[in-house]
Design a protein around this motif. Structure first.
Motif, PDB file in Angstrom:
ATOM      1  N   ASP A 148      49.738  13.145 133.535  1.00 30.06           N
ATOM      2  CA  ASP A 148      49.286  14.621 133.906  1.00 30.06           C
ATOM      3  C   ASP A 148      48.369  15.256 132.699  1.00 30.06           C
ATOM      4  N   GLU A 149      48.878  14.824 131.311  1.00 32.23           N
ATOM      5  CA  GLU A 149      47.937  15.431 130.512  1.00 32.23           C
ATOM      6  C   GLU A 149      46.653  14.796 130.372  1.00 32.23           C
ATOM      7  N   ARG A 150      46.490  13.425 130.904  1.00 29.01           N
ATOM      8  CA  ARG A 150      45.067  12.770 130.973  1.00 29.01           C
ATOM      9  C   ARG A 150      44.291  13.532 131.956  1.00 29.01           C
ATOM     10  N   LEU A 151      45.095  13.784 133.105  1.00 28.49           N
ATOM     11  CA  LEU A 151      44.220  14.214 134.201  1.00 28.49           C
ATOM     12  C   LEU A 151      43.814  15.820 134.073  1.00 28.49           C
ATOM     13  N   LEU A 152      44.593  16.424 133.171  1.00 26.83           N
ATOM     14  CA  LEU A 152      44.226  17.778 132.649  1.00 26.83           C
ATOM     15  C   LEU A 152      42.987  17.874 131.683  1.00 26.83           C
ATOM     16  N   ASN A 153      43.216  16.804 130.808  1.00 25.97           N
ATOM     17  CA  ASN A 153      42.088  16.665 129.806  1.00 25.97           C
ATOM     18  C   ASN A 153      40.676  16.230 130.382  1.00 25.97           C
ATOM     19  N   PHE A 154      40.830  15.413 131.448  1.00 27.75           N
ATOM     20  CA  PHE A 154      39.880  14.861 132.126  1.00 27.75           C
ATOM     21  C   PHE A 154      38.960  16.175 132.907  1.00 27.75           C
ATOM     22  N   LEU A 155      39.850  16.795 133.429  1.00 25.27           N
ATOM     23  CA  LEU A 155      39.389  18.058 134.297  1.00 25.27           C
ATOM     24  C   LEU A 155      38.771  18.930 133.434  1.00 25.27           C
ATOM     25  N   LYS A 156      39.278  19.161 132.319  1.00 21.75           N
ATOM     26  CA  LYS A 156      38.688  20.176 131.209  1.00 21.75           C
ATOM     27  C   LYS A 156      37.189  19.554 130.809  1.00 21.75           C
ATOM     28  N   GLU A 157      37.154  18.226 130.445  1.00 21.67           N
ATOM     29  CA  GLU A 157      36.110  17.484 130.166  1.00 21.67           C
ATOM     30  C   GLU A 157      34.943  17.581 131.195  1.00 21.67           C
ATOM     31  N   LYS A 158      35.293  17.272 132.480  1.00 16.79           N
ATOM     32  CA  LYS A 158      34.423  17.522 133.352  1.00 16.79           C
ATOM     33  C   LYS A 158      33.843  18.832 133.684  1.00 16.79           C
ATOM     34  N   ALA A 159      34.721  19.848 133.682  1.00 22.37           N
ATOM     35  CA  ALA A 159      34.043  21.343 133.690  1.00 22.37           C
ATOM     36  C   ALA A 159      33.316  21.759 132.291  1.00 22.37           C
ATOM     37  N   LYS A 160      33.521  21.168 131.214  1.00 27.29           N
ATOM     38  CA  LYS A 160      32.505  21.409 130.195  1.00 27.29           C
ATOM     39  C   LYS A 160      31.397  20.716 130.308  1.00 27.29           C
ATOM     40  N   VAL A 161      31.247  19.310 130.643  1.00 26.55           N
ATOM     41  CA  VAL A 161      30.020  18.861 130.627  1.00 26.55           C
ATOM     42  C   VAL A 161      28.886  19.328 131.997  1.00 26.55           C
ATOM     43  N   ASN A 162      29.718  19.893 133.045  1.00 29.47           N
ATOM     44  CA  ASN A 162      29.042  20.297 134.155  1.00 29.47           C
ATOM     45  C   ASN A 162      28.784  21.933 134.107  1.00 29.47           C
ATOM     46  N   LYS A 163      29.234  22.481 132.785  1.00 30.97           N
ATOM     47  CA  LYS A 163      29.412  23.907 132.849  1.00 30.97           C
ATOM     48  C   LYS A 163      29.808  24.709 134.048  1.00 30.97           C
ATOM     49  N   SER A 164      30.832  24.338 134.406  1.00 35.12           N
ATOM     50  CA  SER A 164      31.359  25.039 135.963  1.00 35.12           C
ATOM     51  C   SER A 164      32.845  24.915 135.921  1.00 35.12           C
ATOM     52  N   ALA A 165      33.661  25.687 136.106  1.00 38.38           N
ATOM     53  CA  ALA A 165      35.024  25.627 136.126  1.00 38.38           C
ATOM     54  C   ALA A 165      35.301  25.041 137.547  1.00 38.38           C
ATOM     55  N   VAL A 166      34.392  24.683 138.509  1.00 33.89           N
ATOM     56  CA  VAL A 166      34.655  24.162 139.677  1.00 33.89           C
ATOM     57  C   VAL A 166      34.235  22.523 139.734  1.00 33.89           C
ATOM     58  N   ILE A 167      35.471  21.747 139.744  1.00 33.74           N
ATOM     59  CA  ILE A 167      35.081  20.296 139.767  1.00 33.74           C
ATOM     60  C   ILE A 167      34.997  19.615 141.304  1.00 33.74           C
ATOM     61  N   VAL A 168      33.814  18.970 141.621  1.00 32.08           N
ATOM     62  CA  VAL A 168      33.679  18.815 142.735  1.00 32.08           C
ATOM     63  C   VAL A 168      33.736  17.361 143.054  1.00 32.08           C
ATOM     64  N   ASN A 169      34.936  16.710 143.033  1.00 34.98           N
ATOM     65  CA  ASN A 169      35.473  15.316 142.885  1.00 34.98           C
ATOM     66  C   ASN A 169      36.627  15.134 144.085  1.00 34.98           C
ATOM     67  N   THR A 170      36.605  13.980 144.597  1.00 35.11           N
ATOM     68  CA  THR A 170      37.667  13.808 145.700  1.00 35.11           C
ATOM     69  C   THR A 170      38.892  13.172 144.748  1.00 35.11           C
ATOM     70  N   HIS A 171      39.924  13.427 145.279  1.00 39.91           N
ATOM     71  CA  HIS A 171      41.049  12.889 144.660  1.00 39.91           C
ATOM     72  C   HIS A 171      41.198  11.281 144.274  1.00 39.91           C
ATOM     73  N   GLN A 172      40.519  10.743 145.064  1.00 38.92           N
ATOM     74  CA  GLN A 172      40.079   9.216 145.009  1.00 38.92           C
ATOM     75  C   GLN A 172      39.172   8.929 143.916  1.00 38.92           C
ATOM     76  N   GLU A 173      37.957   9.534 143.735  1.00 40.71           N
ATOM     77  CA  GLU A 173      37.049   9.540 142.613  1.00 40.71           C
ATOM     78  C   GLU A 173      37.725   9.852 141.344  1.00 40.71           C
ATOM     79  N   ILE A 174      38.684  10.695 141.323  1.00 39.85           N
ATOM     80  CA  ILE A 174      39.473  11.200 140.048  1.00 39.85           C
ATOM     81  C   ILE A 174      40.276   9.948 139.642  1.00 39.85           C
ATOM     82  N   ALA A 175      40.987   9.520 140.761  1.00 37.98           N
ATOM     83  CA  ALA A 175      41.976   8.272 140.459  1.00 37.98           C
ATOM     84  C   ALA A 175      41.142   6.837 139.613  1.00 37.98           C
ATOM     85  N   TYR A 176      40.053   6.928 140.409  1.00 38.22           N
ATOM     86  CA  TYR A 176      39.172   5.700 140.021  1.00 38.22           C
ATOM     87  C   TYR A 176      38.843   5.898 138.538  1.00 38.22           C
ATOM     88  N   GLU A 177      38.287   6.874 138.068  1.00 39.85           N
ATOM     89  CA  GLU A 177      37.946   7.081 136.802  1.00 39.85           C
ATOM     90  C   GLU A 177      39.026   7.110 135.920  1.00 39.85           C
TER      91      GLU A 177
END
Length: 210
Positions: A148-177
């Motif tokens: 759960d910590e890894r997942l939250l860190n991942f979402l924060k990093e995605k938001a940072k590099v995309n400069k958006s708080a909205v992450i457009v990824n499917t649950h499967q895509e996140i699981a893969y990464e």
């Protein structure tokens, strides 16, 4: 092109070096999802990221891919640097996180500038240190963090590099990464939503606290 380089690397390189880069660099535009570097590929040029974001992945033949770090504007990939200098095959995969632009630097110029420009030497050494720190962080995430910590860190990093708080990824895509299952990701995302850290929408995930 010199204006783009100045925007990305002003304060990192002196004007004379930026002028040289603009004279010799091959400019490459890329789109989201493009595979820019493949595992096993020889790297003949060093990439400087002018705009956009790129994710760097390591492949495990059994477990799949593991996200090592993201590159943003003004970055380069230290592992690519090592491949260029050593003329060895790439051990990473680079995939465009967003659309953007790269300046590709010939190997000969990389070596020449190490002797001529202090800012270039500092950039190369700083890039190695930064990427090493990020890879150690990725190892720590795997070894010591709960999913759960890894997942939250991942979402924060995605938001940072995309400069958006909205992450457009499917649950499967996140699981893969994250090298886990979709079922685990979906369960943990729901738990994060219950904690008011994210909001699950139909086609995206909104990060509420960054």
């Amino acid at each position: 092109m010199e204006e783009l380089l100045t925007d990305a690397y002003a304060g990192i390189f002196e004007p004379a070096l930026i002028e040289e880069i603009s004279a010799v660099a091959n400019i490459t535009d890329f789109e989201e999802g493009d595979r820019l570097i493949e595992i096993g590929q020889y790297i003949r040029q060093m990439p400087l990221l002018i705009t956009g974001a790129i994710k760097i992945l390591r492949e495990d033949k059994v477990e799949g891919e593991l996200l090592l770090y993201f590159l943003e504007k003004g970055d380069t990939c230290a592992m690519t640097l090592a491949c260029c200098m050593g003329q060895t095959k790439s051990e990473i995969r680079a995939i465009a996180e967003t659309k953007g632009t790269l300046a590709m630097i010939p190997i000969g110029k990389m070596e020449e500038w190490l002797g001529r420009y202090k800012s270039w030497r500092n950039f190369v050494f700083t890039s190695y240190n930064k990427r090493l720190s990020e890879m150690l962080s990725a190892i720590d995430n795997l070894a010591f963090m709960k999913m759960d910590e890894r997942l939250l860190n991942f979402l924060k990093e995605k938001a940072k590099v995309n400069k958006s708080a909205v992450i457009v990824n499917t649950h499967q895509e996140i699981a893969y990464e994250l090298n886990t299952s979709r079922v685990v990701v979906s369960r943990l995302l729901k738990a994060l939503e219950n904690e008011k850290l994210i909001k699950l929408n139909r086609n995206n995930i909104e990060l509420l606290k960054q």
